[in-house]
Write an enzyme that holds these catalytic residues in place. Structure first.
Site, PDB file in Angstrom:
ATOM      1  N   SER A  48      34.924  31.232  70.319  1.00  0.00           N
ATOM      2  CA  SER A  48      35.936  30.208  70.043  1.00  0.00           C
ATOM      3  C   SER A  48      35.318  28.989  69.341  1.00  0.00           C
ATOM      4  O   SER A  48      35.956  28.369  68.483  1.00  0.00           O
ATOM      5  CB  SER A  48      36.671  29.793  71.318  1.00  0.00           C
ATOM      6  OG  SER A  48      35.839  29.038  72.156  1.00  0.00           O
ATOM      7  N   ARG A  61      16.769  36.357  77.369  1.00  0.00           N
ATOM      8  CA  ARG A  61      15.501  36.323  76.625  1.00  0.00           C
ATOM      9  C   ARG A  61      15.620  37.112  75.333  1.00  0.00           C
ATOM     10  O   ARG A  61      16.466  38.006  75.224  1.00  0.00           O
ATOM     11  CB  ARG A  61      14.363  36.967  77.440  1.00  0.00           C
ATOM     12  CG  ARG A  61      14.165  36.332  78.775  1.00  0.00           C
ATOM     13  CD  ARG A  61      13.407  35.028  78.633  1.00  0.00           C
ATOM     14  NE  ARG A  61      13.631  34.215  79.832  1.00  0.00           N
ATOM     15  CZ  ARG A  61      13.059  33.046  80.063  1.00  0.00           C
ATOM     16  NH1 ARG A  61      12.257  32.526  79.168  1.00  0.00           N
ATOM     17  NH2 ARG A  61      13.312  32.370  81.154  1.00  0.00           N
ATOM     18  N   ARG A 120      20.655  33.331  74.630  1.00  0.00           N
ATOM     19  CA  ARG A 120      19.234  33.681  74.741  1.00  0.00           C
ATOM     20  C   ARG A 120      18.413  32.433  74.430  1.00  0.00           C
ATOM     21  O   ARG A 120      18.770  31.667  73.519  1.00  0.00           O
ATOM     22  CB  ARG A 120      18.843  34.762  73.747  1.00  0.00           C
ATOM     23  CG  ARG A 120      19.770  35.955  73.740  1.00  0.00           C
ATOM     24  CD  ARG A 120      19.077  37.211  74.150  1.00  0.00           C
ATOM     25  NE  ARG A 120      19.996  38.333  74.083  1.00  0.00           N
ATOM     26  CZ  ARG A 120      19.716  39.539  74.522  1.00  0.00           C
ATOM     27  NH1 ARG A 120      18.552  39.794  75.077  1.00  0.00           N
ATOM     28  NH2 ARG A 120      20.597  40.510  74.428  1.00  0.00           N
ATOM     29  N   ILE A 121      17.333  32.273  75.176  1.00  0.00           N
ATOM     30  CA  ILE A 121      16.465  31.109  74.961  1.00  0.00           C
ATOM     31  C   ILE A 121      15.605  31.354  73.722  1.00  0.00           C
ATOM     32  O   ILE A 121      14.974  32.402  73.600  1.00  0.00           O
ATOM     33  CB  ILE A 121      15.582  30.869  76.206  1.00  0.00           C
ATOM     34  CG1 ILE A 121      16.484  30.501  77.395  1.00  0.00           C
ATOM     35  CG2 ILE A 121      14.556  29.782  75.948  1.00  0.00           C
ATOM     36  CD1 ILE A 121      15.772  30.489  78.729  1.00  0.00           C
ATOM     37  N   LEU A 122      15.600  30.383  72.821  1.00  0.00           N
ATOM     38  CA  LEU A 122      14.798  30.526  71.608  1.00  0.00           C
ATOM     39  C   LEU A 122      13.326  30.349  71.945  1.00  0.00           C
ATOM     40  O   LEU A 122      12.966  29.596  72.849  1.00  0.00           O
ATOM     41  CB  LEU A 122      15.185  29.475  70.562  1.00  0.00           C
ATOM     42  CG  LEU A 122      16.634  29.444  70.091  1.00  0.00           C
ATOM     43  CD1 LEU A 122      16.745  28.545  68.869  1.00  0.00           C
ATOM     44  CD2 LEU A 122      17.186  30.828  69.793  1.00  0.00           C
ATOM     45  N   ASN A 141      22.915  22.979  69.366  1.00  0.00           N
ATOM     46  CA  ASN A 141      23.491  23.811  70.426  1.00  0.00           C
ATOM     47  C   ASN A 141      24.624  23.046  71.086  1.00  0.00           C
ATOM     48  O   ASN A 141      24.593  21.821  71.169  1.00  0.00           O
ATOM     49  CB  ASN A 141      22.408  24.119  71.476  1.00  0.00           C
ATOM     50  CG  ASN A 141      22.926  24.980  72.614  1.00  0.00           C
ATOM     51  OD1 ASN A 141      23.585  25.997  72.395  1.00  0.00           O
ATOM     52  ND2 ASN A 141      22.651  24.574  73.845  1.00  0.00           N
ATOM     53  N   HIS A 173      26.626  22.709  74.730  1.00  0.00           N
ATOM     54  CA  HIS A 173      26.467  23.053  76.146  1.00  0.00           C
ATOM     55  C   HIS A 173      27.648  22.455  76.925  1.00  0.00           C
ATOM     56  O   HIS A 173      27.999  21.296  76.712  1.00  0.00           O
ATOM     57  CB  HIS A 173      25.138  22.506  76.680  1.00  0.00           C
ATOM     58  CG  HIS A 173      24.872  22.937  78.077  1.00  0.00           C
ATOM     59  ND1 HIS A 173      24.491  24.236  78.391  1.00  0.00           N
ATOM     60  CD2 HIS A 173      24.971  22.277  79.252  1.00  0.00           C
ATOM     61  CE1 HIS A 173      24.368  24.338  79.701  1.00  0.00           C
ATOM     62  NE2 HIS A 173      24.652  23.160  80.250  1.00  0.00           N
ATOM     63  N   SER A 206      28.326  18.655  75.578  1.00  0.00           N
ATOM     64  CA  SER A 206      27.327  17.973  74.744  1.00  0.00           C
ATOM     65  C   SER A 206      26.950  18.864  73.565  1.00  0.00           C
ATOM     66  O   SER A 206      26.850  20.080  73.708  1.00  0.00           O
ATOM     67  CB  SER A 206      26.032  17.724  75.539  1.00  0.00           C
ATOM     68  OG  SER A 206      26.290  17.125  76.791  1.00  0.00           O
ATOM     69  N   VAL A 227      14.839  23.797  77.605  1.00  0.00           N
ATOM     70  CA  VAL A 227      16.144  24.456  77.742  1.00  0.00           C
ATOM     71  C   VAL A 227      17.209  23.377  77.923  1.00  0.00           C
ATOM     72  O   VAL A 227      17.168  22.609  78.898  1.00  0.00           O
ATOM     73  CB  VAL A 227      16.153  25.430  78.944  1.00  0.00           C
ATOM     74  CG1 VAL A 227      17.543  26.018  79.152  1.00  0.00           C
ATOM     75  CG2 VAL A 227      15.139  26.540  78.716  1.00  0.00           C
ATOM     76  N   ASP A 228      18.142  23.292  76.952  1.00  0.00           N
ATOM     77  CA  ASP A 228      19.238  22.316  76.986  1.00  0.00           C
ATOM     78  C   ASP A 228      18.721  20.876  77.077  1.00  0.00           C
ATOM     79  O   ASP A 228      19.391  20.005  77.659  1.00  0.00           O
ATOM     80  CB  ASP A 228      20.196  22.601  78.168  1.00  0.00           C
ATOM     81  CG  ASP A 228      20.830  23.984  78.082  1.00  0.00           C
ATOM     82  OD1 ASP A 228      21.073  24.445  76.949  1.00  0.00           O
ATOM     83  OD2 ASP A 228      21.073  24.597  79.133  1.00  0.00           O
ATOM     84  N   ALA A 264      37.393  20.318  74.364  1.00  0.00           N
ATOM     85  CA  ALA A 264      36.551  19.182  73.921  1.00  0.00           C
ATOM     86  C   ALA A 264      35.399  19.679  73.048  1.00  0.00           C
ATOM     87  O   ALA A 264      35.043  19.051  72.042  1.00  0.00           O
ATOM     88  CB  ALA A 264      36.020  18.419  75.135  1.00  0.00           C
TER      89      ALA A 264
HETATM   90  C1  GAR Z   1      30.800  27.629  75.392  1.00  0.00           C
HETATM   91  O1  GAR Z   1      31.424  27.043  76.505  1.00  0.00           O
HETATM   92  C2  GAR Z   1      29.423  27.044  75.204  1.00  0.00           C
HETATM   93  O2  GAR Z   1      29.352  25.686  75.524  1.00  0.00           O
HETATM   94  C3  GAR Z   1      28.620  27.870  76.165  1.00  0.00           C
HETATM   95  O3  GAR Z   1      29.096  29.176  75.992  1.00  0.00           O
HETATM   96  C4  GAR Z   1      30.481  29.097  75.668  1.00  0.00           C
HETATM   97  C5  GAR Z   1      30.736  29.952  74.460  1.00  0.00           C
HETATM   98  O4  GAR Z   1      32.114  30.051  74.232  1.00  0.00           O
HETATM   99  N1  GAR Z   1      27.221  27.784  75.894  1.00  0.00           N
HETATM  100  C6  GAR Z   1      26.306  27.701  76.849  1.00  0.00           C
HETATM  101  O5  GAR Z   1      26.567  27.718  78.035  1.00  0.00           O
HETATM  102  C7  GAR Z   1      24.872  27.579  76.331  1.00  0.00           C
HETATM  103  N2  GAR Z   1      24.031  27.100  77.363  1.00  0.00           N
HETATM  104  P1  GAR Z   1      32.670  30.576  72.850  1.00  0.00           P
HETATM  105  O6  GAR Z   1      31.986  31.925  72.604  1.00  0.00           O
HETATM  106  O7  GAR Z   1      34.134  30.721  73.062  1.00  0.00           O
HETATM  107  O8  GAR Z   1      32.307  29.575  71.802  1.00  0.00           O
END
Ligand code: GAR
Length: 222
Positions: free
Chosen positions: A31, A83, A111-113, A127, A129, A156, A164-165, A193
């Protein structure tokens, strides 16, 4: 007025020529990728998505790529959750180079880069989050926030570094938690948001408005 119209047409024409080449990496429903792809259709948006890279052959993001006519690359990242297997990151970098990518957005890439992507695109990977960082890093951030009982949750967009984040934060949007919320209803508003701040952060980055000073990212004021 006619004169203004002419200038604005010229300006729009110039901006569309200067669109920066963006790749989106996504593992899931897509999305946020869709919000990015939709923004890139705007005449005045300073970026275009040149490819989607996914590590999940069943990702919903693939249908979004088809809908928007964006090339999609699948990379086998291995079976270890969170990973990237040896060689996967090099493969992603190789494909991104083929598309002459300038910026990378991680839109739910789970996956963690490691080092290859970070050194190939220094300061050029973002990214999203689903929490107000630095709270609730890692998986299931919305659930973590809900269970903790925060009154204000949110999301964010940040630069990616080797933590990580933990990279410098570009934009955040607060989402108040209501008494009637379930984790699902809260996550839905957080996602809405995200769809606002993700394209805005790309717009700021692609138009060279951001400056990083230590942990602070400047240039985001409207
Ligand atoms: C989103 O909520 C994004 O913030 C989260 O995955 C979802 C992806 O949704 N990402 C993380 O948690 C990364 N740490 P989407 O595929 O509908 O964009």
């Amino acid at each position: 007025m006619l004169y203004c119209g002419f200038i604005s047409t010229l300006w729009k024409g110039t901006v569309s020529v200067l669109r920066r080449r963006l790749a989106v990496l996504a593992s899931g429903r897509g999305s946020n990728f869709k919000a990015i792809a939709a923004s890139c259709r705007r005449d005045d948006f300073p970026a275009e998505v040149v490819c989607l890279v996914t590590d999940n052959a069943k990702a919903g993001a693939i249908s979004v790529a088809e809908e928007y006519g964006i090339p999609c690359e699948y990379v086998d990242a291995g079976s270890r959750r969170g990973r990237l297997q040896d060689g996967a990151e090099e493969e992603i970098v190789r494909r991104l180079r083929e598309y002459e990518v300038e910026f990378v957005f991680l839109a739910g890439f789970m996956r963690i880069l490691r080092t290859e992507l970070l050194s190939a695109f220094p300061g050029r990977i973002l990214n999203v989050h689903p929490s107000l960082l630095p709270s609730f890093k890692g998986l299931h951030a919305q659930q973590q926030a809900f269970d903790y009982g925060v009154r204000v949750a949110g999301c964010s967009v940040h630069f990616v570094d080797d933590s990580v984040d933990g990279g410098p934060i570009i934009l955040q949007e607060a989402v108040p938690v209501e008494d009637a919320d379930s984790c699902e209803s809260l996550a839905e508003r957080i996602l809405a948001a995200e769809h606002r701040i993700v394209p805005r952060a790309i717009e700021l980055l692609a138009s060279d408005q951001l400056r990083v000073e230590g942990r602070r990212v400047l240039g985001t004021d409207d």
